[in-house]
Design a protein around this motif. Sequence first.
Motif, PDB file in Angstrom:
ATOM      1  N   ALA A 135      12.454 -13.331   4.894  1.00  0.00           N
ATOM      2  CA  ALA A 135      12.410 -12.591   6.156  1.00  0.00           C
ATOM      3  C   ALA A 135      11.230 -11.623   6.196  1.00  0.00           C
ATOM      4  CB  ALA A 135      13.723 -11.848   6.371  1.00  0.00           C
ATOM      5  N   VAL A 136      11.063 -10.821   5.147  1.00  0.00           N
ATOM      6  CA  VAL A 136       9.965  -9.858   5.161  1.00  0.00           C
ATOM      7  C   VAL A 136       8.631 -10.557   4.984  1.00  0.00           C
ATOM      8  CG1 VAL A 136      11.350  -7.885   4.414  1.00  0.00           C
ATOM      9  CG2 VAL A 136      10.281  -9.363   2.691  1.00  0.00           C
ATOM     10  N   GLY A 137       8.621 -11.735   4.330  1.00  0.00           N
ATOM     11  CA  GLY A 137       7.386 -12.510   4.230  1.00  0.00           C
ATOM     12  C   GLY A 137       6.897 -12.958   5.590  1.00  0.00           C
ATOM     13  N   VAL A 138       7.831 -13.344   6.463  1.00  0.00           N
ATOM     14  CA  VAL A 138       7.458 -13.720   7.833  1.00  0.00           C
ATOM     15  C   VAL A 138       6.894 -12.515   8.578  1.00  0.00           C
ATOM     16  CG1 VAL A 138       8.367 -14.499  10.055  1.00  0.00           C
ATOM     17  CG2 VAL A 138       9.102 -15.627   7.941  1.00  0.00           C
ATOM     18  N   LEU A 139       7.513 -11.351   8.408  1.00  0.00           N
ATOM     19  CA  LEU A 139       7.016 -10.140   9.067  1.00  0.00           C
ATOM     20  C   LEU A 139       5.636  -9.745   8.534  1.00  0.00           C
ATOM     21  CD1 LEU A 139      10.264  -7.955   9.166  1.00  0.00           C
ATOM     22  CD2 LEU A 139       9.204  -9.211  11.063  1.00  0.00           C
ATOM     23  N   ALA A 140       5.463  -9.807   7.210  1.00  0.00           N
ATOM     24  CA  ALA A 140       4.179  -9.428   6.617  1.00  0.00           C
ATOM     25  C   ALA A 140       3.073 -10.408   6.970  1.00  0.00           C
ATOM     26  CB  ALA A 140       4.318  -9.346   5.094  1.00  0.00           C
ATOM     27  N   GLY A 141       3.447 -11.655   7.281  1.00  0.00           N
ATOM     28  CA  GLY A 141       2.448 -12.674   7.571  1.00  0.00           C
ATOM     29  C   GLY A 141       1.924 -12.671   8.987  1.00  0.00           C
ATOM     30  N   ARG A 142       2.458 -11.809   9.853  1.00  0.00           N
ATOM     31  CA  ARG A 142       1.979 -11.770  11.231  1.00  0.00           C
ATOM     32  C   ARG A 142       0.524 -11.295  11.294  1.00  0.00           C
ATOM     33  NH1 ARG A 142       6.324  -7.952  13.950  1.00  0.00           N
ATOM     34  NH2 ARG A 142       5.808  -6.837  12.014  1.00  0.00           N
ATOM     35  N   ASP A 143      -0.195 -11.781  12.282  1.00  0.00           N
ATOM     36  CA  ASP A 143      -1.624 -11.477  12.446  1.00  0.00           C
ATOM     37  C   ASP A 143      -1.788 -10.071  13.007  1.00  0.00           C
ATOM     38  OD1 ASP A 143      -4.349 -11.717  12.505  1.00  0.00           O
ATOM     39  OD2 ASP A 143      -4.391 -12.869  14.370  1.00  0.00           O
ATOM     40  N   ARG A 144      -1.597  -9.070  12.148  1.00  0.00           N
ATOM     41  CA  ARG A 144      -1.698  -7.669  12.536  1.00  0.00           C
ATOM     42  C   ARG A 144      -2.508  -6.905  11.498  1.00  0.00           C
ATOM     43  NH1 ARG A 144       4.143  -5.863  15.108  1.00  0.00           N
ATOM     44  NH2 ARG A 144       4.317  -7.619  16.584  1.00  0.00           N
ATOM     45  N   ARG A 145      -2.969  -5.708  11.894  1.00  0.00           N
ATOM     46  CA  ARG A 145      -3.728  -4.840  11.001  1.00  0.00           C
ATOM     47  C   ARG A 145      -3.055  -3.475  10.955  1.00  0.00           C
ATOM     48  NH1 ARG A 145      -4.899  -9.223  10.857  1.00  0.00           N
ATOM     49  NH2 ARG A 145      -6.927 -10.277  10.938  1.00  0.00           N
ATOM     50  N   ILE A 146      -3.029  -2.880   9.773  1.00  0.00           N
ATOM     51  CA  ILE A 146      -2.346  -1.601   9.631  1.00  0.00           C
ATOM     52  C   ILE A 146      -3.020  -0.509  10.453  1.00  0.00           C
ATOM     53  CG2 ILE A 146      -1.428  -2.155   7.357  1.00  0.00           C
ATOM     54  CD1 ILE A 146      -3.659  -0.440   6.140  1.00  0.00           C
ATOM     55  N   GLU A 147      -4.322  -0.652  10.714  1.00  0.00           N
ATOM     56  CA  GLU A 147      -5.008   0.362  11.522  1.00  0.00           C
ATOM     57  C   GLU A 147      -4.455   0.404  12.949  1.00  0.00           C
ATOM     58  OE1 GLU A 147      -7.744  -0.605   8.174  1.00  0.00           O
ATOM     59  OE2 GLU A 147      -6.519  -1.783   9.550  1.00  0.00           O
ATOM     60  N   ASP A 148      -3.918  -0.704  13.422  1.00  0.00           N
ATOM     61  CA  ASP A 148      -3.371  -0.761  14.781  1.00  0.00           C
ATOM     62  C   ASP A 148      -1.937  -0.246  14.839  1.00  0.00           C
ATOM     63  OD1 ASP A 148      -5.743  -1.979  15.575  1.00  0.00           O
ATOM     64  OD2 ASP A 148      -4.965  -3.973  15.094  1.00  0.00           O
ATOM     65  N   GLU A 149      -1.324  -0.046  13.674  1.00  0.00           N
ATOM     66  CA  GLU A 149       0.074   0.373  13.646  1.00  0.00           C
ATOM     67  C   GLU A 149       0.241   1.811  13.186  1.00  0.00           C
ATOM     68  OE1 GLU A 149       2.196  -3.872  12.533  1.00  0.00           O
ATOM     69  OE2 GLU A 149       1.668  -2.487  10.922  1.00  0.00           O
ATOM     70  N   GLY A 150      -0.557   2.215  12.186  1.00  0.00           N
ATOM     71  CA  GLY A 150      -0.348   3.532  11.578  1.00  0.00           C
ATOM     72  C   GLY A 150      -1.203   4.613  12.170  1.00  0.00           C
ATOM     73  N   VAL A 199      -7.472  -0.498   0.150  1.00  0.00           N
ATOM     74  CA  VAL A 199      -7.099   0.236  -1.058  1.00  0.00           C
ATOM     75  C   VAL A 199      -5.810   1.016  -0.819  1.00  0.00           C
ATOM     76  CG1 VAL A 199      -8.381   2.392  -0.674  1.00  0.00           C
ATOM     77  CG2 VAL A 199      -8.024   1.579  -2.995  1.00  0.00           C
ATOM     78  N   LYS A 200      -5.632   1.556   0.380  1.00  0.00           N
ATOM     79  CA  LYS A 200      -4.377   2.239   0.685  1.00  0.00           C
ATOM     80  C   LYS A 200      -3.215   1.257   0.707  1.00  0.00           C
ATOM     81  CE  LYS A 200      -5.931   6.209   3.444  1.00  0.00           C
ATOM     82  NZ  LYS A 200      -5.835   6.852   4.768  1.00  0.00           N
ATOM     83  N   ARG A 221      -2.031   6.166   8.633  1.00  0.00           N
ATOM     84  CA  ARG A 221      -0.868   6.735   7.960  1.00  0.00           C
ATOM     85  C   ARG A 221      -0.027   5.559   7.499  1.00  0.00           C
ATOM     86  NH1 ARG A 221       4.075   9.388   9.516  1.00  0.00           N
ATOM     87  NH2 ARG A 221       3.651   8.936  11.714  1.00  0.00           N
ATOM     88  N   ILE A 222      -0.164   5.236   6.223  1.00  0.00           N
ATOM     89  CA  ILE A 222       0.346   3.967   5.720  1.00  0.00           C
ATOM     90  C   ILE A 222       1.850   3.854   5.871  1.00  0.00           C
ATOM     91  CG2 ILE A 222       0.699   4.667   3.316  1.00  0.00           C
ATOM     92  CD1 ILE A 222      -1.050   1.447   4.401  1.00  0.00           C
ATOM     93  N   THR A 223       2.572   4.965   5.738  1.00  0.00           N
ATOM     94  CA  THR A 223       4.030   4.901   5.822  1.00  0.00           C
ATOM     95  C   THR A 223       4.519   4.676   7.244  1.00  0.00           C
ATOM     96  OG1 THR A 223       4.104   7.318   5.977  1.00  0.00           O
ATOM     97  CG2 THR A 223       4.379   6.341   3.785  1.00  0.00           C
ATOM     98  N   ALA A 224       3.636   4.752   8.231  1.00  0.00           N
ATOM     99  CA  ALA A 224       4.025   4.498   9.619  1.00  0.00           C
ATOM    100  C   ALA A 224       3.786   3.056  10.028  1.00  0.00           C
ATOM    101  CB  ALA A 224       3.252   5.431  10.558  1.00  0.00           C
ATOM    102  N   SER A 225       3.310   2.237   9.114  1.00  0.00           N
ATOM    103  CA  SER A 225       2.978   0.850   9.433  1.00  0.00           C
ATOM    104  C   SER A 225       4.116  -0.088   9.047  1.00  0.00           C
ATOM    105  CB  SER A 225       1.704   0.431   8.702  1.00  0.00           C
ATOM    106  OG  SER A 225       1.522  -0.960   8.761  1.00  0.00           O
ATOM    107  N   PRO A 226       4.748  -0.760  10.004  1.00  0.00           N
ATOM    108  CA  PRO A 226       5.783  -1.751   9.660  1.00  0.00           C
ATOM    109  C   PRO A 226       5.248  -2.886   8.785  1.00  0.00           C
ATOM    110  CG  PRO A 226       5.851  -1.212  12.011  1.00  0.00           C
ATOM    111  CD  PRO A 226       4.601  -0.603  11.465  1.00  0.00           C
ATOM    112  N   THR A 227       3.995  -3.277   9.022  1.00  0.00           N
ATOM    113  CA  THR A 227       3.413  -4.341   8.206  1.00  0.00           C
ATOM    114  C   THR A 227       3.276  -3.906   6.752  1.00  0.00           C
ATOM    115  OG1 THR A 227       2.219  -5.282  10.082  1.00  0.00           O
ATOM    116  CG2 THR A 227       1.373  -5.790   7.894  1.00  0.00           C
ATOM    117  N   ALA A 228       2.876  -2.651   6.523  1.00  0.00           N
ATOM    118  CA  ALA A 228       2.753  -2.143   5.157  1.00  0.00           C
ATOM    119  C   ALA A 228       4.112  -2.158   4.450  1.00  0.00           C
ATOM    120  CB  ALA A 228       2.176  -0.732   5.167  1.00  0.00           C
ATOM    121  N   TRP A 229       5.159  -1.760   5.158  1.00  0.00           N
ATOM    122  CA  TRP A 229       6.493  -1.774   4.555  1.00  0.00           C
ATOM    123  C   TRP A 229       6.954  -3.207   4.290  1.00  0.00           C
ATOM    124  CZ3 TRP A 229       8.891   1.897   2.117  1.00  0.00           C
ATOM    125  CH2 TRP A 229       8.613   3.236   2.414  1.00  0.00           C
ATOM    126  N   ALA A 230       6.687  -4.106   5.232  1.00  0.00           N
ATOM    127  CA  ALA A 230       7.068  -5.503   5.027  1.00  0.00           C
ATOM    128  C   ALA A 230       6.361  -6.076   3.801  1.00  0.00           C
ATOM    129  CB  ALA A 230       6.739  -6.328   6.268  1.00  0.00           C
TER     130      ALA A 230
END
Length: 439
Positions: free
Chosen positions: A424-439, A377-378, A249-258
């Motif tokens: 600021a959001v570039g630092v958040l988006a650059g963290r070693d995370r995957r949207i599958e683990d967040e959304g 793609v999402k 669920r892409i809108t539930a991912s903080p990384t996607a928003w960042a």
Amino acid sequence: MADDDLATLGPTAGPRTTSTDQPADGPERPQPGPEASPAAGRAGRWLPRLVIAGLVLAALNLRPAITSLGALLEEVRDGLGMSGTVAGLLTSVPALCFAAFGIAAPRLARRWGPGAVVCTGMAAITVGVAVRPYVGGTGGFLAASGLALAGIAVSNVLMPVVIKSWFPSRVGPMTGLYSMALALGTSLAAALTVPMTGALGGSWRTGLAVWAALAAVAVLPWLVVVRQRRAAAGPAGSTAARPAETPVRITASPTAWALAVFFGLQATAAYITMGWMPQIFRDAGVSAGTAGVLLAVTMAMGVPLSFVLPRLASRMRHQGPLAVLLGLCGLAGYAGLWLAPAAGAWAWALLMGISNCAFPLALTMIGMRSTSSAGVVKLSAFAQSVGYLISIPGPLLVGTLYQHSGGWGLPIALMAGLMVPQIAVGVLAGRDRRIEDEG
């Protein structure tokens, strides 16, 4: 969109099971046994090279429809009798189309396959660029431009997906090659449109339409890729891989928003730079010709850096330091434009060119923040569509501040202020995370 929607896009496709809803644009991995044909093995060797050619040609065509118009905007206005308001609308149409049509890319890719959609996108660019100077009237010109921009929008979104699918272990280098070609296409169209128009007789209509030839060439490799994939898939009812789906669920991912906000703020900075930087220099006493050259230098910086930066980013676990470095270059450039725009013009142009390379960094992070092509793609559609919506008010607000304040102090302060949340959001988006683990 589930992983299985893109399972057979690239050479990482697995064993086949029953399916009739597969994208018809990727190669088959030849399976062991008597069914595997020599032709399939040969295709597996040369088809990725053709995809690389397709990526480069597609990237070269993702900006000339826009930058060629900018070079001849005054002639187009006079030729079509456009009002200043409509001409101003033309500068906002690309971001609007990128947001509106880009969000449809995942659905189209699920139904037809990313390669087929990119192929159609190149065809739409060809037709739109070829016919818009000749359709007659402002309405027809806007409609044909919209067709070309729709093709650009879906291709924008799906390029990271194609890279992730075909070259999963080379996301950085391939994104670098794609980004470099995109920057090259942008610069070439800006630099060559006016002299080509003169060489072809001086008609702005010919000067705009000639770029359709480059788009037509870009259709060819994708036609072969799609045809080869469909031939390998065989008749309906043949088997195809169906990996287990990881719901996102892409809108539930903080990384996607960042990533979306980072993409939007870097696009805002880029559009402001392209639209207003020459005027800043001219108001500081720099000649019009030199101001144009300074903008060309800023754009040209993206060619080598767009190739190097993604390769570097893909080797890092955290891309935040790169976002910080690019943002600091932007802040230094804005400080220079405020304090001594004419005296240090060349230095500020170089710094702004480095800062604008946040775009290939954003593309690289899109490819790295998901474990699957379906996730990419999402994420690509979400980040680019939301990002381009965010970018729309920036250039308009700068123009309003400039008009009402009578100088560049407030507009430059706004540009510098926007660079802080971008970092600021570039630092958040650059963290070693995957949207599958967040959304």
